[in-house]
Design a protein around this motif. Structure first.
Motif, PDB file in Angstrom:
ATOM      1  N   PHE A  90       0.821  -1.271   0.137  1.00 41.29           N
ATOM      2  CA  PHE A  90      -0.147   0.031   0.022  1.00 41.29           C
ATOM      3  C   PHE A  90       1.059   1.370  -0.119  1.00 41.29           C
ATOM      4  O   PHE A  90       0.727   2.200  -0.774  1.00 41.29           O
ATOM      5  N   VAL A  96      -2.482   5.050  -0.537  1.00 38.63           N
ATOM      6  CA  VAL A  96      -2.771   5.552   0.516  1.00 38.63           C
ATOM      7  C   VAL A  96      -2.973   7.196   0.231  1.00 38.63           C
ATOM      8  O   VAL A  96      -1.947   7.902   0.054  1.00 38.63           O
ATOM      9  N   GLY A  99      -6.177   8.261   4.135  1.00 37.77           N
ATOM     10  CA  GLY A  99      -5.944   7.199   4.996  1.00 37.77           C
ATOM     11  C   GLY A  99      -7.153   6.805   5.694  1.00 37.77           C
ATOM     12  O   GLY A  99      -6.786   5.767   6.327  1.00 37.77           O
ATOM     13  N   ILE A 102      -8.300   3.230   4.987  1.00 31.78           N
ATOM     14  CA  ILE A 102      -7.280   2.462   4.729  1.00 31.78           C
ATOM     15  C   ILE A 102      -6.900   1.354   5.649  1.00 31.78           C
ATOM     16  O   ILE A 102      -7.021   0.018   5.073  1.00 31.78           O
ATOM     17  N   CYS A 133     -14.015   4.217  -0.382  1.00 29.33           N
ATOM     18  CA  CYS A 133     -12.727   5.395  -0.580  1.00 29.33           C
ATOM     19  C   CYS A 133     -13.274   6.339  -1.470  1.00 29.33           C
ATOM     20  O   CYS A 133     -13.655   6.044  -2.537  1.00 29.33           O
ATOM     21  N   THR A 136      -9.164   7.727  -3.593  1.00 31.98           N
ATOM     22  CA  THR A 136      -8.322   7.126  -4.595  1.00 31.98           C
ATOM     23  C   THR A 136      -8.925   6.621  -5.854  1.00 31.98           C
ATOM     24  O   THR A 136      -8.121   6.438  -6.806  1.00 31.98           O
ATOM     25  N   ILE A 141      -5.437   1.107  -4.980  1.00 29.75           N
ATOM     26  CA  ILE A 141      -5.439   0.269  -4.061  1.00 29.75           C
ATOM     27  C   ILE A 141      -5.706  -1.449  -4.764  1.00 29.75           C
ATOM     28  O   ILE A 141      -4.665  -2.298  -4.108  1.00 29.75           O
TER      29      ILE A 141
ATOM     30  N   ALA B  16      -1.671   3.468   6.884  1.00 33.17           N
ATOM     31  CA  ALA B  16      -2.024   2.112   6.733  1.00 33.17           C
ATOM     32  C   ALA B  16      -1.970   1.246   7.852  1.00 33.17           C
ATOM     33  O   ALA B  16      -2.680   0.126   8.214  1.00 33.17           O
TER      34      ALA B  16
END
Ligand code: FES
Ligand code: FES
Lengths: 153, 714
Positions: A90, A96, A99, A102, A133, A136, A141, B16
């Motif tokens: 990632f 990311v 975030g 995530i 999300c 992105t 991803i 993350a």
């Protein structure tokens, strides 16, 4: 009521209403704030955790359903072999942005790759389809999860 | 190393791993919880507020508690912190109930009753303009307006035109859906008020709220916490939380926190402005465009806040990537009894860019011409005048970008192969986005400062007010400084801004951060490098924005060079529509962008992906209706944003076109990437079903109506 369960490999016990939301117990009683709340209604996947290895949205899970079960959160999987490979992919793959989605994405990817280490792109897209999300557009991803899959020996 | 070569984002690992703390992840000792009491009617007068008996420690904060001026100082200061007697929209803040126990607070909150004397509201653009229920602003419900005219007087052009074509195009509300909802805390540290907020612009907040307590901006400290997405929705809007929190903290002497739930956030936050654009285009007998007139109306909502600037940008982009011999536009910001609209990625440009592309396609189809060939003839070039009568001062590489997209997408073959109405279609759009503040705004209004510090015997630190909200700026800015200083970017310190520590480098908005603030850091780094090479250590370098000479702009008449540099884009989208269910499937997306010279291609790639998909969401599934003043879709189960299943992996390409005033030639790009996909998508759908579409969004029910020639749900 006293509730016992296994949290990230450790036997724990809390005295709480079994109808408390699992997300609140994780975040407030155990300080595990890696699990995020994005919608509170099971739509966004930011609160995803594993309950006996199955992907669940912890905003909809009553604490009672964890009795005698095992709960894994981002804090529990991030240093496992698979978890760290996913996280590394990632980070390297541009997956990311803000975030907030995530940790939930990482949990979904972990759940997928645990049972299907070499998924197709379609399988990856399906596996994260419950994780919203807004940043992105998902492409990086998806490619990062495929990259993690390649790196799994 | 070329600056565009990707590096690992500085914030990625911690995010993350779930280690990054967002506002709701912090604990503030002794903090009170709070709930916002809001108007439940779109227009009327508050007659009475009935409170349950409040136990010790619980209190409803209202306008009566404000010792200073009851106004949030956004670009204009018309939005009060708390409503006094009149309410003008559903969701308008009336009070803030605060107290120590979350559950008890909720119980008490549920018992509050507000009695109103309701008046008839105006909700839509048409109702606002018609002053339904009687005008509530300026006698005509017009918040703001402007007019522009380039070239020959358009009325003269109409009088000799062979044919005049009119078309009306509308767009709807859009909700930002940053994954982290709005959240803020106000507390007191060492005698000073400190606000922690999920926000784009910490300096905006202090300026906006300080007057409530009769303080100066410097008296308040704002610290940005890691921000889970913003897209413009946390540009001015955090002021609406921070104002009441500041008053509550002042009154109670305790920290007070406010974290919106998702439904609360969707129902009670700013949106993208709904728009209505009417074109009137003059053609000669060969179908050439002689001139284009337009009226651009944006639904501003009850308060103006930042909307005049949004409307201006909309008008400046109403001719898109084209130049016509004569152009005129009139922009109107109409007051309605809806939640005020505000910044959203693109800041007014997406609505008019969608409209012009759609109109150009319509003209081509009326004239029986190939839309791409038709549009190509009018693409603006360097030196040609925009609608503000100032020239484009850079090379425009749209033709080269088009070639890339044509090649990658197979557009030519597909647009021949897919007959109109066949269920398959490919669409294409041109778009741009003027970088940074309009005209001389950067020097006249913003006056950005940045500091670069060389700590004695230690690292380099960047001090500026720019925020990371997901766009990658903490990485991009470190990369710029590090590349000049020839040090590893991860050694450069750049923390989330704290207004008491960093200079005001202007808002993180308007695609200005890389282009403008990045360049200030670039210049500071050059200076620092020279001094380090000469053996200096332990010093600071400060740079201040200066507008280049020779590009005049008049903000009172909106004449001159509106933007020194634009981002440019070409996007193609292919769809297939199930004839039975009207369910559209996106089969392919191909893009090319001119962002100057990219600072990091992987970060740019992520911006392109995110912006393009968000634009398709706006055009397709993101239906947000306002019925009687209430938003109808207020959860993520009925307000539908794209998932990983909705779009395939897209093709992302760039052309290199270094910008002389940007760091390493970079221009802005965050908003650009949103500006074109809606038009390309709708073009594709429109070809697939063989219908002219002039309103978005078009969820599948609406596509079905078009296919059945039904007016009903459109
Ligand atoms: S917070 Fe649980 S699914 Fe969104
Ligand atoms: S990275 Fe921001 S919502 Fe996914």
């Amino acid at each position: 009521m006293k509730i016992d369960f296994n949290l990230n490999g450790v036997q724990v016990s809390v005295d709480k209403d079994p109808l408390s939301r699992l997300i609140d117990v994780l975040r407030e009683d155990f300080g595990l704030t890696g699990t995020k709340e994005g919608c509170s209604e099971g739509e966004c996947g930011a609160c995803s955790v594993l309950l006996d290895g199955k992907l669940v949205t912890s905003c909809l899970v009553p604490l009672g359903s964890a009795i005698g079960s095992r709960v894994d959160t981002i804090e529990g999987i991030r240093d496992t072999k698979l978890g760290s490979i996913i996280i590394e992919s990632f980070a390297n793959g541009g997956a990311v942005q803000c975030g907030f989605c995530i940790p939930g994405m990482v949990i979904s990817a972990y759940c997928l790759l645990s049972s299907n280490p070499h998924p197709t792109e379609d399988e990856v897209r399906l596996a994260i389809s419950g994780n919203l999300c807004r940043c992105t557009g998902y492409d990086l991803i998806v490619s990062s999860i495929l990259d993690a899959s390649r790196r799994l020996a | 190393m070329d600056i565009k070569d990707p590096i690992k984002r500085m914030d990625a690992l911690a995010k993350a791993r779930g280690e990054t703390k967002y506002l709701s992840d912090y604990r503030f000792e002794g903090a009170l919880y709070s709930r916002m009491l809001r108007s439940s009617i779109p227009r009327g007068r508050i007659v009475d507020i009935k409170l349950p008996a409040l136990p010790e420690g619980y209190r409803l904060i209202t306008y009566k508690d404000i010792p200073g001026k009851n106004a949030l100082q956004m670009i204009t200061a018309d939005w009060p912190c708390f409503a006094e007697t009149d309410v003008k929209f559903v969701g308008e803040t009336i009070g803030l109930l605060v107290g120590p126990d979350r559950e008890l607070l909720q119980k008490l909150f549920d018992q509050i009753e507000v009695e109103y004397e309701a008046q008839e509201p105006a909700i839509t653009i048409a109702e606002g303009l018609a002053c339904k229920g009687g005008a509530f602003l300026n006698g005509n419900n017009v918040h703001c307006s402007l007019s522009l005219q380039k070239g020959e007087d358009i009325e003269a052009v109409f009088s000799r035109a062979y044919r005049i074509v009119e078309q009306e195009i509308t767009t709807g509300f859009q909700e930002h859906v940053y994954l982290e909802t709005n959240a803020a805390v106000c507390t007191k540290e060492d005698g000073r008020f400190v606000i922690y907020a999920s926000a784009q612009c910490p300096f905006y907040i202090r300026k906006s709220v300080c007057g409530l307590l009769g303080l100066k901006p410097d008296d308040i400290i704002v610290r940005q916490t890691a921000t889970g997405g913003a897209f413009g929705g946390k540009e001015h809007f955090p002021d609406v939380l921070c104002g009441p929190l500041l008053v509550a903290c002042y009154v109670t002497g305790k920290p007070v926190r406010l974290v919106f739930g998702r439904e609360e956030d969707i129902a009670n936050s700013v949106k993208r402005h709904p728009s209505r654009v009417r074109f009137k285009t003059a053609l000669d007998k060969d179908g050439n465009i002689l001139g284009m007139d337009s009226e651009v109306v944006y639904n501003v909502g009850a308060y103006l806040a930042s909307s005049f600037v949004v409307l201006q940008r909309g008008c400046f982009h109403v001719t898109g990537c084209y130049s016509f011999p004569s152009e005129r536009t009139k922009g109107i910001g109409v007051a309605t009894n809806t939640y005020p609209s505000c910044a959203f990625r693109g800041f007014g440009a997406p609505q008019t860019l969608f409209a012009i592309e759609t109109h150009m396609n319509y003209l081509a189809s009326l004239l029986g011409k190939d839309p791409l060939e038709f549009k190509r003839r009018y693409l603006i070039k360097k030196g040609e005048l925009t609608i503000t009568s100032g020239p484009i001062i850079e090379d425009v590489k749209l033709v080269q970008m088009l070639e890339q997209v044509l090649k990658a997408s197979g557009y030519a073959e597909k647009s021949k192969a897919y007959a109109i109405g066949s269920g398959k279609g490919i669409g294409l759009a041109f778009y741009n986005h003027g970088g940074a503040f309009t005209g001389n705004g950067e020097s006249a209004i913003i006056k950005a400062h940045v500091k670069l510090v060389k700590h004695l015997g230690g690292p380099v630190e960047i001090l500026c007010g720019q925020t990371e909200m997901g766009q990658g700026f903490q990485t991009a800015l470190r990369k710029i400084a590090a590349q000049v200083l020839e040090i590893p970017p991860e050694t450069v310190i750049y923390d989330n801004p704290d207004t008491s520590r960093v200079p005001d480098s202007g808002p993180t908005a308007a695609s200005r951060s890389t282009m403008v603030v990045g360049n200030l850091v670039y210049k500071a780094a050059l200076d620092m490098k020279r001094r380090i090479d000469a053996g200096e250590d332990g010093f600071e370098v400060e740079t201040v924005y200066e507008h280049p000479e020779g590009y005049p702009w008049d903000q009172s008449t909106f004449q001159g060079v509106a933007y020194l540099g634009y981002g440019w884009g070409v996007c193609a989208v292919e769809v297939e529509i199930d004839k039975r269910t009207a369910e559209p499937v996106v089969k392919g997306i191909w893009t090319s962008h001119d962002v100057g010279h990219p600072i990091d291609e992987l970060i740019c790639h992520g911006q392109v992906n995110g912006g393009v998909v968000q634009g398709i969401g706006w055009a397709s599934t993101e239906l947000l209706q306002n019925i009687g003043g209430h938003f109808k879709q207020t959860s993520l189960s009925d307000y539908i944003i794209p998932t990983s299943m909705d779009t395939p992996t897209m093709s992302v390409e760039y052309v290199d076109n270094p910008y002389p005033w940007g760091p390493f030639g970079a221009k802005g790009m965050g908003e650009l990437t949103f500006n074109g996909s809606a038009a390309a998508y709708v073009d594709a759908v429109s070809r697939a079903i063989g219908k002219t579409i002039n309103a978005i969004p078009i969820p599948s029910e609406v596509i079905m109506d078009y296919m059945l020639d039904k007016e009903a749900s459109r």
